[in-house]
Design a protein around this motif. Structure first.
Motif, mmCIF file in Angstrom:
data_model
loop_
_atom_site.group_PDB
_atom_site.id
_atom_site.type_symbol
_atom_site.label_atom_id
_atom_site.label_comp_id
_atom_site.label_asym_id
_atom_site.label_seq_id
_atom_site.Cartn_x
_atom_site.Cartn_y
_atom_site.Cartn_z
ATOM 1 N N LEU A 1 0.831 -1.196 0.000
ATOM 2 C CA LEU A 1 0.000 0.000 0.000
ATOM 3 C C LEU A 1 0.870 1.253 0.000
ATOM 4 C CD1 LEU A 1 -2.726 1.507 0.363
ATOM 5 C CD2 LEU A 1 -2.450 1.162 2.834
ATOM 6 N N VAL A 2 1.884 1.266 0.853
ATOM 7 C CA VAL A 2 2.785 2.414 0.928
ATOM 8 C C VAL A 2 3.525 2.582 -0.396
ATOM 9 C CG1 VAL A 2 4.811 3.378 2.103
ATOM 10 C CG2 VAL A 2 3.045 2.180 3.428
ATOM 11 N N GLU A 3 4.013 1.491 -0.932
ATOM 12 C CA GLU A 3 4.754 1.533 -2.187
ATOM 13 C C GLU A 3 3.888 2.050 -3.330
ATOM 14 O OE1 GLU A 3 8.006 -1.507 -3.873
ATOM 15 O OE2 GLU A 3 5.960 -2.296 -3.945
ATOM 16 N N ARG A 4 2.641 1.620 -3.387
ATOM 17 C CA ARG A 4 1.730 2.072 -4.429
ATOM 18 C C ARG A 4 1.439 3.562 -4.275
ATOM 19 N NH1 ARG A 4 0.172 2.595 -9.426
ATOM 20 N NH2 ARG A 4 -2.091 2.770 -9.710
ATOM 21 N N ALA A 5 1.254 4.005 -3.051
ATOM 22 C CA ALA A 5 1.026 5.431 -2.825
ATOM 23 C C ALA A 5 2.215 6.243 -3.318
ATOM 24 C CB ALA A 5 0.775 5.693 -1.341
ATOM 25 N N HIS A 6 3.411 5.808 -3.008
ATOM 26 C CA HIS A 6 4.596 6.536 -3.442
ATOM 27 C C HIS A 6 4.716 6.564 -4.960
ATOM 28 C CE1 HIS A 6 6.719 5.853 0.716
ATOM 29 N NE2 HIS A 6 5.718 6.715 0.764
ATOM 30 N N SER A 7 4.330 5.489 -5.608
ATOM 31 C CA SER A 7 4.393 5.459 -7.075
ATOM 32 C C SER A 7 3.449 6.474 -7.693
ATOM 33 C CB SER A 7 4.073 4.052 -7.593
ATOM 34 O OG SER A 7 2.674 3.765 -7.488
ATOM 35 N N LEU A 8 2.420 6.868 -6.953
ATOM 36 C CA LEU A 8 1.454 7.860 -7.422
ATOM 37 C C LEU A 8 1.788 9.267 -6.923
ATOM 38 C CD1 LEU A 8 -1.816 5.804 -6.790
ATOM 39 C CD2 LEU A 8 -0.790 6.327 -9.015
ATOM 40 N N GLY A 9 2.924 9.392 -6.248
ATOM 41 C CA GLY A 9 3.315 10.696 -5.725
ATOM 42 C C GLY A 9 2.617 11.062 -4.436
ATOM 43 N N MET A 10 2.042 10.079 -3.742
ATOM 44 C CA MET A 10 1.292 10.327 -2.511
ATOM 45 C C MET A 10 2.085 9.870 -1.291
ATOM 46 S SD MET A 10 -2.460 8.989 -3.742
ATOM 47 C CE MET A 10 -3.286 9.518 -2.230
ATOM 48 N N MET A 11 1.951 10.622 -0.215
ATOM 49 C CA MET A 11 2.549 10.241 1.057
ATOM 50 C C MET A 11 1.589 9.356 1.849
ATOM 51 S SD MET A 11 4.157 13.921 2.227
ATOM 52 C CE MET A 11 2.685 14.869 1.792
ATOM 53 N N VAL A 12 2.148 8.659 2.841
ATOM 54 C CA VAL A 12 1.345 7.860 3.761
ATOM 55 C C VAL A 12 1.716 8.256 5.187
ATOM 56 C CG1 VAL A 12 0.751 5.554 4.590
ATOM 57 C CG2 VAL A 12 1.221 5.933 2.152
ATOM 58 N N PHE A 13 0.690 8.643 5.962
ATOM 59 C CA PHE A 13 0.840 8.957 7.371
ATOM 60 C C PHE A 13 0.168 7.850 8.182
ATOM 61 C CE2 PHE A 13 1.724 12.865 5.401
ATOM 62 C CZ PHE A 13 2.205 13.803 6.315
ATOM 63 N N LEU A 14 0.636 7.685 9.413
ATOM 64 C CA LEU A 14 0.066 6.666 10.301
ATOM 65 C C LEU A 14 -0.191 7.286 11.669
ATOM 66 C CD1 LEU A 14 -0.695 3.676 10.825
ATOM 67 C CD2 LEU A 14 1.687 3.314 11.528
ATOM 68 N N ASP A 15 -1.358 7.024 12.204
ATOM 69 C CA ASP A 15 -1.727 7.448 13.551
ATOM 70 C C ASP A 15 -1.180 6.418 14.533
ATOM 71 O OD1 ASP A 15 -2.970 8.545 15.759
ATOM 72 O OD2 ASP A 15 -4.927 8.730 14.795
ATOM 73 N N VAL A 16 -0.408 6.867 15.524
ATOM 74 C CA VAL A 16 0.139 5.958 16.533
ATOM 75 C C VAL A 16 -0.290 6.427 17.917
ATOM 76 C CG1 VAL A 16 2.091 5.171 15.154
ATOM 77 C CG2 VAL A 16 2.333 7.241 16.542
ATOM 78 N N VAL A 17 -0.381 5.467 18.840
ATOM 79 C CA VAL A 17 -0.924 5.725 20.178
ATOM 80 C C VAL A 17 0.134 5.368 21.216
ATOM 81 C CG1 VAL A 17 -2.788 5.218 21.795
ATOM 82 C CG2 VAL A 17 -3.226 5.170 19.328
ATOM 83 N N TYR A 18 0.666 6.394 21.895
ATOM 84 C CA TYR A 18 1.702 6.185 22.900
ATOM 85 C C TYR A 18 1.238 6.603 24.292
ATOM 86 C CZ TYR A 18 4.814 5.667 18.848
ATOM 87 O OH TYR A 18 5.405 5.248 17.676
ATOM 88 N N ASN A 19 -0.049 6.819 24.460
ATOM 89 C CA ASN A 19 -0.553 7.270 25.763
ATOM 90 C C ASN A 19 -1.233 6.170 26.575
ATOM 91 O OD1 ASN A 19 -3.277 7.128 24.642
ATOM 92 N ND2 ASN A 19 -2.774 9.038 23.594
ATOM 93 N N HIS A 20 -1.562 5.037 25.945
ATOM 94 C CA HIS A 20 -2.200 3.950 26.685
ATOM 95 C C HIS A 20 -2.226 2.703 25.805
ATOM 96 C CE1 HIS A 20 -5.647 4.769 24.088
ATOM 97 N NE2 HIS A 20 -6.245 3.709 24.563
ATOM 98 N N PHE A 21 -2.588 1.579 26.405
ATOM 99 C CA PHE A 21 -2.840 0.328 25.689
ATOM 100 C C PHE A 21 -4.319 -0.019 25.850
ATOM 101 C CE2 PHE A 21 1.644 0.230 26.605
ATOM 102 C CZ PHE A 21 2.220 -0.361 25.484
ATOM 103 N N GLY A 22 -4.832 -0.815 24.939
ATOM 104 C CA GLY A 22 -6.225 -1.211 24.997
ATOM 105 C C GLY A 22 -6.527 -2.116 26.192
ATOM 106 N N PRO A 23 -7.819 -2.361 26.454
ATOM 107 C CA PRO A 23 -8.215 -3.100 27.663
ATOM 108 C C PRO A 23 -8.125 -4.608 27.536
ATOM 109 C CG PRO A 23 -10.164 -2.423 26.466
ATOM 110 C CD PRO A 23 -8.999 -1.838 25.720
#
Length: 606
Positions: A182-204
């Motif tokens: 997915l990332v590679e395909r986005a780059h081939s189209l000139g698009m960036m990929v961002f990712l949301d990450v969670v460092y404030n807690h873990f799930g239950p």
């Protein structure tokens, strides 16, 4: 090209076999469980356990037996094919051959973000399914997709903020290699990929760190999700490194272009340097040759993290989600005043104008919603590009009881005005998936705790309890109408229906946005790439707003009338309209705005 981020923990394939390392400072005995066979792991210093297994191979399943009892997954697992409670899988990241060898990213000022939840964005709900939509998004004018968290979460459906294994892309969406494609395909189209990450807690569900690493957490700091993460106390260095490596892992091994750090105001740190600062500096120092963009979600409105150096580049974080801009827009457009909209409903237009001109509406001002506590720091010196603006996002839609989009709440002509001013303002714009055609489908809150009925019940009841302070749900019978987040039907109803894109009025909205993004690319982007020189704003007596941003390359002026009567304004001789509503008339000297109309003008440098 092959990309591998080397970590001091997890499973790493070496010439001698697979090296397994885990930090388990409060365990008495740790054994590697490999293909149902236990292997004692020698204890090292400071709670580290390490073993090289010559017989282990790529694709082997493994776990760790703690104190002769429970078998837990690897906290550094790169893949969990059997969900959060299952065994981890040995992964050979170097087996993926990347083709985007020349990709170094795109300048931040060119960014048009598209926030997307992988599981509901397409009928397939997978990385591969999303790949098929990238070209269409590129043609619309989107330059970057932003994935809601994909770290392994319990069950098959979740927003992603309940992740417990932050290095493992969730198996519900595909394999790690699928995400890389997915990332590679986005780059081939000139698009960036961002990712949301969670460092404030873990799930239950599925967080086993408390079993063998109790010092990963601390009672000194409380969060909305329980005990805080220990990033500033005794034995905190391995905890900090865990998250620093996670950020670098996504940026290096998956060639991600940017990260959005969830709710950093909930990360408490009494040490120096602050976790937020050290995180950014570590990334900048480790990856100096690429365009890496770091975005905060920070309710505290701390301008300190968002500055620029003499070259105009961010030494720390690139931008922050501009909640103040959204909240003021929402209060102005809908008239809603409950919850955090209380802070904006008293003077929505003034709050909006200040936020658009200066970044934060609250810059040390008392917050009625927080009982008068002050919030924020002065931000008028910051470039507008230090802020990501939006009319909608996953929170602002999904945290409504029924997941209504803004297009469900206000007349289309009002939304059209707000949309244009949003996309042509100098902040970095974000669209939430489906917003580009005013999707009819809601986006609701959903989880999958089928294997834990007690937790599912608690979440179901807790969801309905969240709204008991809202007038519409004060009656317990009304609260029962709120969709059950644990019901699969709630998830299915949240999936986008791409078939409606070609039908009116959806196709008309899409065409409008395409045109606006073309104007942004040709007229706004060159301006915001030049140094920022300041801004000014004023409010008229008839619900009008006048904002001018000054850049080295020229000026950008936004005029809008949100009132019920016509308004007249003076024009400057060198300014030319780059967009206006059909009811607006402009000459070289005067501008006339009908109710709910606006104009955007571009001028020469002052």
């Amino acid at each position: 090209m092959r990309r591998v981020h080397t970590m001091p923990f997890g499973a790493e394939i070496t010439t001698e076999g697979v090296r397994f390392v885990i930090w388990a400072p409060t365990a008495r005995d740790v054994r590697l469980v490999l293909d149902e066979t236990d292997f004692p792991m020698p204890a090292g210093q400071d709670g580290w356990y390490e073993l090289v297994a010559p017989q282990a191979r790529d694709g082997a399943r493994y776990g760790y037996r703690i104190d002769g009892d429970i078998v837990v997954p690897d906290p550094g697992s790169r893949f969990q094919p059997d969900d959060v409670h299952g065994r981890s899988l040995v992964v050979r990241p170097a087996s993926f051959e990347w083709s985007d060898t020349d990709w170094v990213g795109r300048p931040w000022e060119e960014t048009v973000l598209y926030e997307v939840h992988v599981g509901t964005a397409t009928p397939e709900g997978t990385y591969v399914g999303l790949m098929a939509k990238l070209e269409e998004l590129r043609d619309l004018g989107i330059t970057a997709i932003e994935l809601m968290p994909v770290a392994e979460f319990p069950g098959r459906r979740n927003w992603g903020y309940d992740g417990v294994l932050p290095f493992a892309p969730d198996a519900a969406y595909g394999t790690p290699d699928d995400l890389k494609r997915l990332v590679e395909r986005a780059h081939s189209l000139g698009m960036m990929v961002f990712l949301d990450v969670v460092y404030n807690h873990f799930g239950p569900s599925g967080n086993y760190l408390h079993v063998y690493a109790k010092s990963f957490f601390t009672d000194r700091h409380e969060t909305p999700w329980g005990a805080g993460i220990n990033i500033d106390g005794e034995s905190s260095r391995p905890v900090r490194e865990f998250f620093f490596h996670n950020a670098l892992y996504w940026l290096e091994e998956f060639h991600i272009d940017g990260l959005r750090f969830d709710a950093v105001h909930a990360i408490s740190d009494d040490s120096q340097p602050h976790f937020i600062e050290e995180l950014a500096r570590r990334i900048r120092e480790t990856i100096p040759g690429r365009e890496i963009h770091l975005v905060l979600e920070n309710e505290a409105n701390e301008a300190r993290w968002l500055g620029r150096d003499e070259a105009g580049r961010p030494p720390l974080h690139t931008a922050q989600w501009a909640d103040d801009i959204h909240n003021a827009w929402h209060a102005l457009l809908t008239g809603e005043s409950e919850g955090y909209y209380e802070d904006y409903a008293d003077q929505p237009l003034e709050r909006l104008a200040r936020a658009l001109a200066e970044g934060f509406a609250y810059q040390g001002d008392p917050s009625p919603h927080k009982g008068g506590a002050t919030r924020g720091e002065p931000s008028g010196h910051l470039s507008p590009t230090a802020f990501v603006s939006f009319l909608q996002n996953h929170d602002q839609v999904g945290n409504r009881a029924f997941g209504e989009r803004l297009s469900h709440l206000i007349p289309p002509e009002k939304l059209a005005l707000a949309r244009a001013l949003h996309l042509l303002a100098p902040q970095i714009p974000l669209l939430f998936m489906g917003e580009e055609w005013s999707a009819s489908t809601p986006f609701m809150f959903f989880v999958d705790f089928e294997n834990d009925p007690d937790l599912a019940k608690a979440v179901r009841e807790g969801r309905r309890g969240e709204f008991k302070h809202f007038k519409a749900f004060a009656d317990p019978e009304a609260a029962l109408q709120i969709p059950d987040p644990t019901d699969r039907a709630t998830f299915e109803r949240s999936k986008l229906d791409w078939a409606e894109v070609s039908r009116s009025p959806h196709c008309d909205v899409r065409a409008d946005i395409r045109g606006l993004l073309q104007v942004r690319q040709s007229e706004i982007t060159p301006l915001i790439k030049s140094p920022f020189k300041g801004s000014r704003y004023s409010l008229g007596p008839a619900q009008t707003v006048d904002i001018t941003w000054h850049f080295a390359a020229g000026t950008l002026r936004l005029l809008a009338n949100f009132g019920d009567t016509d308004s007249r304004h003076q024009n400057t001789r060198d300014a030319r309209p780059i967009w206006s509503t059909s009811s607006t008339t402009a000459t070289s000297q005067d501008i006339s705005l009908a109710p709910w109309s606006g104009i955007v003008l571009k001028g020469l440098p002052e």
